[in-house]
Scaffold this active site. Structure first.
Site, mmCIF file in Angstrom:
data_model
loop_
_atom_site.group_PDB
_atom_site.id
_atom_site.type_symbol
_atom_site.label_atom_id
_atom_site.label_comp_id
_atom_site.label_asym_id
_atom_site.label_seq_id
_atom_site.Cartn_x
_atom_site.Cartn_y
_atom_site.Cartn_z
ATOM 1 N N HIS A 87 0.829 -1.216 0.000
ATOM 2 C CA HIS A 87 0.000 0.000 0.000
ATOM 3 C C HIS A 87 0.865 1.268 0.000
ATOM 4 O O HIS A 87 2.050 1.194 -0.299
ATOM 5 C CB HIS A 87 -0.999 -0.046 1.154
ATOM 6 C CG HIS A 87 -1.648 -1.396 1.309
ATOM 7 N ND1 HIS A 87 -2.687 -1.805 0.518
ATOM 8 C CD2 HIS A 87 -1.363 -2.440 2.140
ATOM 9 C CE1 HIS A 87 -3.032 -3.050 0.866
ATOM 10 N NE2 HIS A 87 -2.244 -3.452 1.840
ATOM 11 N N HIS A 180 2.995 -6.964 4.688
ATOM 12 C CA HIS A 180 1.611 -6.541 4.907
ATOM 13 C C HIS A 180 1.151 -6.950 6.300
ATOM 14 O O HIS A 180 1.812 -7.724 7.002
ATOM 15 C CB HIS A 180 0.673 -7.222 3.899
ATOM 16 C CG HIS A 180 0.773 -6.687 2.509
ATOM 17 N ND1 HIS A 180 -0.157 -5.830 1.957
ATOM 18 C CD2 HIS A 180 1.707 -6.894 1.558
ATOM 19 C CE1 HIS A 180 0.201 -5.535 0.715
ATOM 20 N NE2 HIS A 180 1.325 -6.171 0.442
ATOM 21 N N GLU A 255 1.870 -11.689 5.579
ATOM 22 C CA GLU A 255 0.792 -11.034 6.329
ATOM 23 C C GLU A 255 1.151 -11.247 7.799
ATOM 24 O O GLU A 255 0.968 -12.331 8.355
ATOM 25 C CB GLU A 255 -0.565 -11.661 5.994
ATOM 26 C CG GLU A 255 -1.037 -11.432 4.569
ATOM 27 C CD GLU A 255 -1.661 -10.044 4.352
ATOM 28 O OE1 GLU A 255 -1.571 -9.186 5.256
ATOM 29 O OE2 GLU A 255 -2.237 -9.831 3.263
HETATM 30 ZN ZN ZN Z 1 -1.954 -5.197 2.830
#
Ligand code: ZN
Length: 292
Positions: A87, A180, A255
């Site tokens: 992002h 992330h 993640e």
């Molecule tokens: Zn993400």
């Protein structure tokens, strides 16, 4: 702290020209966002003869159109790793750019990027990703690894997920690791590491699985537990992540935690918690590099 690795190049690992990175447009490879980004056609990585220089790009004002920036000499005696902080800080205010469809690497499209998730207290995923990536960068650099980031700061837009892979491919790096945090249901917790599956090229096969496994092993070693809501044993084979699908070097996407889980939200929101994630990711990358 592990001493600088002995450079052992395995066939198939491309020597790393490096550069300090910079890229342009895009965003998330991930399942953790809610908005999308735009399209910058994927381009094939140029052939890099020995001694070649690598041209990098820097984002323009919008962060979406690359422009020539600088060149760096190739340094084939070092490992090179591309870190991709998911992002970007200004994605949410640029919905048109980030929602633009881009090739997903499997014949369809997906959003250029997304905004990413946040904790219930509004600590944003992009800030977590950026901070962890910088700490991983510093840890790897201290061990003699050259590091390229897919974006230069946390105030821009994008780059698009496919462009992040293109950046990594162009460096000829040994590996790309996207960082992330997830935004799942409140009861979900734990990390998972994604890799492209089924693989679309040789780099997405056993090498990427081994990279993801090394990252999962290191996260466990730092005391984190595999996700209880996705994947198995902390590994998550995926076909829908464009950044992984476009990769032509070994690649994995971590993640780290579920930011919607109260306990993990507290962890990712503290500097000490972020340092633990960065330590694990750097250790996992080093373990994989030195095993090749
Ligand atoms: Zn993400």
């Amino acid at each position: 702290m592990t001493p600088p690795p002995h450079r052992i190049r395995r066939p198939g690992l491309r020597s790393g020209l490096v550069l300090w990175a910079l890229v342009s447009n895009l965003v998330a490879l991930a399942a953790c966002g809610s908005i999308k980004l735009t399209n910058i056609p994927a381009t094939s990585p140029p052939a890099r003869p020995p001694g070649a220089t690598l041209t990098t790009t820097q984002p323009n004002a919008t962060g979406l159109k690359p422009s020539p920036a600088s060149t760096s000499p190739a340094t084939p005696d070092k490992f090179t790793v591309v870190l991709d902080p998911g992002h970007n800080g200004a994605n949410a205010s640029h919905p048109t750019e980030i929602n633009r469809p881009v090739p997903n690497g499997r014949g369809s499209t997906k959003a250029c990027n997304t905004t990413g998730t946040s904790t219930a207290a509004d600590y944003p995923e992009h800030a977590f990703n950026w901070d962890v990536a910088l700490q991983v960068r510093d840890a790897l650099t201290a061990r003699g690894v050259q590091v390229v980031l897919t974006r230069p700061d946390n105030t821009g837009v994008g780059p698009c997920v496919n462009d992040r892979a293109t950046i990594a491919n162009r460096t000829g790096a040994d590996a790309m690791v996207s960082i992330h945090a997830d935004g799942a249901t409140r009861s979900g917790h734990g990390f998972h590491v994604a890799y492209s599956d089924p693989p679309l090229n040789a780099s997405q096969g056993p090498s990427s699985v081994a990279l993801a496994t090394a990252l999962a092993t290191a996260l466990r070693g730092e005391g984190f537990t595999p996700a209880n809501y996705k994947g198995a044993d902390g590994l998550d084979p995926r076909s829908d992540l464009a950044g992984l699908n476009h990769a032509r070097i070994p690649a994995a996407l971590v993640e780290c935690a579920n930011m919607r889980n109260p306990q993990e939200a507290a962890l990712v929101s503290t500097p000490d918690g972020r340092t633990r994630y960065a330590t694990a990711i750097a250790d996992g990358i080093m373990a994989w590099l030195t095993s090749q």
